[in-house]
Write a protein that holds these residues in place. Structure first.
Motif, PDB file in Angstrom:
ATOM      1  N   THR A 139       0.849  -1.189   0.000  1.00  0.00           N
ATOM      2  CA  THR A 139       0.000   0.000   0.000  1.00  0.00           C
ATOM      3  C   THR A 139       0.882   1.235   0.000  1.00  0.00           C
ATOM      4  OG1 THR A 139      -0.174   0.483   2.379  1.00  0.00           O
ATOM      5  CG2 THR A 139      -1.591  -1.284   1.499  1.00  0.00           C
ATOM      6  N   ASP A 140       0.301   2.357  -0.405  1.00  0.00           N
ATOM      7  CA  ASP A 140       1.025   3.612  -0.237  1.00  0.00           C
ATOM      8  C   ASP A 140       0.912   4.054   1.219  1.00  0.00           C
ATOM      9  OD1 ASP A 140      -1.482   4.821   0.100  1.00  0.00           O
ATOM     10  OD2 ASP A 140      -1.493   5.709  -1.910  1.00  0.00           O
ATOM     11  N   GLN A 146      -1.737  -1.052  -3.828  1.00  0.00           N
ATOM     12  CA  GLN A 146      -1.235  -1.005  -5.190  1.00  0.00           C
ATOM     13  C   GLN A 146      -1.614  -2.298  -5.912  1.00  0.00           C
ATOM     14  OE1 GLN A 146       3.016  -0.796  -5.754  1.00  0.00           O
ATOM     15  NE2 GLN A 146       2.819  -0.594  -7.977  1.00  0.00           N
ATOM     16  N   THR A 182       6.708  -2.824  -8.247  1.00  0.00           N
ATOM     17  CA  THR A 182       6.081  -1.655  -7.629  1.00  0.00           C
ATOM     18  C   THR A 182       6.482  -0.348  -8.296  1.00  0.00           C
ATOM     19  OG1 THR A 182       5.708  -0.507  -5.516  1.00  0.00           O
ATOM     20  CG2 THR A 182       7.920  -1.333  -5.933  1.00  0.00           C
ATOM     21  N   LEU A 184       5.918   2.300  -6.120  1.00  0.00           N
ATOM     22  CA  LEU A 184       5.948   3.070  -4.873  1.00  0.00           C
ATOM     23  C   LEU A 184       7.374   3.262  -4.371  1.00  0.00           C
ATOM     24  CD1 LEU A 184       3.027   1.277  -2.972  1.00  0.00           C
ATOM     25  CD2 LEU A 184       2.942   3.538  -4.054  1.00  0.00           C
ATOM     26  N   HIS A 186       7.756   4.764  -1.306  1.00  0.00           N
ATOM     27  CA  HIS A 186       7.526   4.546   0.115  1.00  0.00           C
ATOM     28  C   HIS A 186       6.116   3.993   0.307  1.00  0.00           C
ATOM     29  CE1 HIS A 186      11.171   6.781   1.025  1.00  0.00           C
ATOM     30  NE2 HIS A 186      10.751   7.717   0.192  1.00  0.00           N
ATOM     31  N   GLY A 187       5.955   3.202   1.339  1.00  0.00           N
ATOM     32  CA  GLY A 187       4.646   2.633   1.615  1.00  0.00           C
ATOM     33  C   GLY A 187       4.737   1.556   2.663  1.00  0.00           C
TER      34      GLY A 187
END
Length: 205
Positions: A139-140, A146, A182, A184, A186-187
């Protein structure tokens, strides 16, 4: 998961939004029971850190687990490290694999299940847990999941001997590397084989 009320989480497990429980075993410090509905809150000596989604916040290198009574864990999972990688070694070809997203999130896990794990399950429950990639998601920082982190590219990462076994059974240990695709920076990495909202164990990256 049917036998949830017979288990307790050890070393940082969910209270807060997911804390109304009626365990049939005594809790241990920094522990509540495994996800289930109904019952009364468990009182512990320490309050585990829980995210806004109700998931338990884990720390790298520190095990999170399930306790069936007393202070012995019947299952533990440790995320030893989390790193971004531009490529990963292919288990099929000599050429490294490139991600379909921006990069791979590679995490190193260790897991252990005690021989008496089955004793804490209800009739008909399977006496194992999955630690395959699809037991994890990303997840974020706002908790938004995600999509499509398990791709053909991530599936190709790492030789089989470098990956954990997809399932862990009573009396077994497992360890290895898992890659997720990914975008992302960060998350949160979330482990939730129970499929119950707010019952996961999560690590920030």
């Amino acid at each position: 998961m049917g036998g949830a009320a017979a288990l307790a989480l050890i070393a940082a497990c969910s209270s807060g939004a997911d804390a109304d429980r009626d365990p049939s075993v005594d809790p241990i410090p920094v522990a509540t029971n495994k996800p289930e509905t109904g019952g009364n809150d468990i009182q512990t000596e320490e309050t585990p850190e829980v995210t806004d989604t109700g998931d338990v916040q884990g720390e790298l290198g520190e095990p999170i687990g399930l306790a069936g009574g007393g202070d012995e864990a019947i299952f533990t999972l440790t995320v030893n490290s989390i790193e971004h990688a531009d490529t990963c070694p292919s288990r099929i070809d000599p050429v490294d694999v490139e991600p379909e997203g921006e990069d791979f999130l590679v995490f190193d896990i260790s897991a252990e299940m005690s021989e008496d794990y089955s004793e804490y399950l209800d009739d008909g429950e399977e006496p194992f847990l999955t630690i395959a990639p699809d037991a994890f998601y990303l997840t974020d920082l706002n908790g938004v999941i995600q999509a499509d982190v398990i791709t053909v590219a991530s599936y190709e990462c790492f030789a089989l001997e470098d990956q954990p076994a997809p399932f862990i059974n009573p009396g077994e240990t497992a360890s290895g590397l898992i890659a997720l695709d990914t975008s992302l920076d960060h998350g949160y990495l979330v482990y939730n084989p129970w499929g119950v909202d707010g019952s996961g164990w999560t690590w920030e990256f």
